[in-house]
Design a protein around this motif. Structure first.
Motif, PDB file in Angstrom:
ATOM      1  N   ARG A  54     -25.138 -50.737  28.143  1.00 45.11           N
ATOM      2  CA  ARG A  54     -26.218 -51.169  29.019  1.00 45.11           C
ATOM      3  C   ARG A  54     -27.539 -50.726  28.415  1.00 45.11           C
ATOM      4  NH1 ARG A  54     -25.524 -49.346  34.720  1.00 45.11           N
ATOM      5  NH2 ARG A  54     -23.301 -49.102  34.340  1.00 45.11           N
ATOM      6  N   LYS A  56     -32.142 -51.943  28.500  1.00 48.44           N
ATOM      7  CA  LYS A  56     -33.180 -52.802  29.081  1.00 48.44           C
ATOM      8  C   LYS A  56     -33.664 -53.839  28.068  1.00 48.44           C
ATOM      9  CE  LYS A  56     -34.817 -49.541  32.567  1.00 48.44           C
ATOM     10  NZ  LYS A  56     -35.983 -48.791  33.112  1.00 48.44           N
ATOM     11  N   ASP A  57     -33.925 -55.041  28.601  1.00 46.13           N
ATOM     12  CA  ASP A  57     -34.399 -56.118  27.730  1.00 46.13           C
ATOM     13  C   ASP A  57     -35.920 -56.155  27.680  1.00 46.13           C
ATOM     14  OD1 ASP A  57     -35.325 -57.314  30.058  1.00 46.13           O
ATOM     15  OD2 ASP A  57     -33.835 -58.927  30.060  1.00 46.13           O
ATOM     16  N   ASN A  59     -38.002 -57.711  29.274  1.00 41.42           N
ATOM     17  CA  ASN A  59     -38.656 -57.811  30.577  1.00 41.42           C
ATOM     18  C   ASN A  59     -38.439 -56.573  31.441  1.00 41.42           C
ATOM     19  OD1 ASN A  59     -39.518 -60.546  30.070  1.00 41.42           O
ATOM     20  ND2 ASN A  59     -37.394 -61.170  30.415  1.00 41.42           N
ATOM     21  N   GLY A  60     -37.781 -55.568  30.861  1.00 40.26           N
ATOM     22  CA  GLY A  60     -37.506 -54.345  31.616  1.00 40.26           C
ATOM     23  C   GLY A  60     -36.282 -54.444  32.500  1.00 40.26           C
ATOM     24  N   THR A  61     -35.520 -55.523  32.365  1.00 35.78           N
ATOM     25  CA  THR A  61     -34.315 -55.728  33.167  1.00 35.78           C
ATOM     26  C   THR A  61     -33.118 -55.058  32.496  1.00 35.78           C
ATOM     27  OG1 THR A  61     -35.163 -57.867  33.930  1.00 35.78           O
ATOM     28  CG2 THR A  61     -32.803 -57.454  34.211  1.00 35.78           C
ATOM     29  N   GLU A  62     -32.326 -54.320  33.267  1.00 33.81           N
ATOM     30  CA  GLU A  62     -31.147 -53.692  32.701  1.00 33.81           C
ATOM     31  C   GLU A  62     -30.047 -54.733  32.506  1.00 33.81           C
ATOM     32  OE1 GLU A  62     -29.567 -49.467  33.432  1.00 33.81           O
ATOM     33  OE2 GLU A  62     -28.287 -50.723  34.697  1.00 33.81           O
ATOM     34  N   VAL A  63     -29.491 -54.746  31.322  1.00 31.74           N
ATOM     35  CA  VAL A  63     -28.429 -55.691  30.964  1.00 31.74           C
ATOM     36  C   VAL A  63     -27.179 -54.890  30.627  1.00 31.74           C
ATOM     37  CG1 VAL A  63     -27.693 -57.449  29.309  1.00 31.74           C
ATOM     38  CG2 VAL A  63     -30.082 -57.371  30.093  1.00 31.74           C
ATOM     39  N   ARG A  64     -26.043 -55.297  31.187  1.00 35.37           N
ATOM     40  CA  ARG A  64     -24.772 -54.625  30.884  1.00 35.37           C
ATOM     41  C   ARG A  64     -23.763 -55.653  30.398  1.00 35.37           C
ATOM     42  NH1 ARG A  64     -20.900 -50.773  34.770  1.00 35.37           N
ATOM     43  NH2 ARG A  64     -19.444 -50.231  33.087  1.00 35.37           N
ATOM     44  N   ASP A  67     -21.129 -57.025  32.909  1.00 39.44           N
ATOM     45  CA  ASP A  67     -21.680 -57.973  33.876  1.00 39.44           C
ATOM     46  C   ASP A  67     -21.815 -59.365  33.261  1.00 39.44           C
ATOM     47  OD1 ASP A  67     -21.843 -55.967  35.765  1.00 39.44           O
ATOM     48  OD2 ASP A  67     -23.938 -55.487  35.317  1.00 39.44           O
ATOM     49  N   PRO A 131     -31.942 -62.310  26.255  1.00 42.41           N
ATOM     50  CA  PRO A 131     -32.259 -60.881  26.305  1.00 42.41           C
ATOM     51  C   PRO A 131     -32.244 -60.236  24.913  1.00 42.41           C
ATOM     52  CG  PRO A 131     -30.578 -61.446  27.928  1.00 42.41           C
ATOM     53  CD  PRO A 131     -30.728 -62.629  27.040  1.00 42.41           C
TER      54      PRO A 131
END
Length: 212
Positions: A54, A56-57, A59-64, A67, A131
């Motif tokens: 996991r 952050k991309d 845009n500051g979004t956490e990516v796992r 998911d 991402p």
């Protein structure tokens, strides 16, 4: 007796007579012969279990990973930095064909050692709509066995041409990934691998589409 110790392609030969000399000489021997060369990365292989991650991309979004895999396959890209024209070309081609990849039920994710603000430069150059994750502490690259330490002479050569890799990477320092590409299926298994130490070579979008 004579003991030989391998040291980065060289040999340290020590002639030792008697146990007392062994112990008295040991500290010096450890100093002279303790450096070992870094093992070259090999990457993960087909049928291997892809490590979860996991981060952050742009845009500051956490990516796992887990998911993303709930929705379908993942095309995982490791790239060197915004300054690499071969990386930018490969990422641009992926972005141009992003809908074709999505139509196959897959998601594209890129991983880099460069600082988040430099990821912005990559996005500007490639128009990437997928991402791009900053690999803090090189955790993802180490898990996938793609990270390596850039040799001092190469760092110097880059600096002389105006590129400071350590500054570009921040806390990740003088490390880069081999520009590897993996396809990971919903069971978290690697089904495609492209691992090439020649950074000028990348798989074509057609190769990836054929494997999805």
């Amino acid at each position: 007796m004579t003991n030989s110790y391998r040291l980065q392609g060289y040999f340290c030969s020590v002639k030792i007579n008697g146990m007392k000399k062994i112990f008295s000489f040991l500290p010096l021997l450890l100093i002279v012969c303790s450096v070992s060369a870094q093992e070259a990365p090999e990457g993960l292989f087909i049928a291997s279990k892809a490590p979860d991650f996991r981060a952050k991309d742009q845009n500051g979004t956490e990516v796992r990973l887990k998911d993303l895999l709930k929705e379908g396959k993942v095309v995982l890209i490791f790239y060197r930095g915004y300054w690499c024209p071969y990386c930018n070309r490969a990422l641009s081609r992926l972005n141009d064909s992003l809908q074709l990849i999505k139509d196959k039920g897959a998601t594209v994710v890129a991983i880099t050692a460069e600082k988040p603000e430099n990821i912005d430069s990559t996005v500007q150059r490639t128009k990437a709509e997928f991402p791009i994750l900053h690999d803090e502490g090189l955790k993802i690259m180490k898990a996938y066995d793609v990270e390596f330490e850039v040799p001092v002479n190469t760092l110097t050569r880059y600096k002389n041409s105006g590129l400071d890799i350590e500054k570009n990477n921040g806390a990740n320092g003088k490390y880069l990934p081999v520009p590897a590409v993996y396809i990971i299926d919903k069971e978290q298994t690697i089904t495609f691998r492209f691992f090439e130490t020649d950074y000028r070579k990348r798989p074509s979008v057609k190769d990836l589409l054929d494997k999805l």
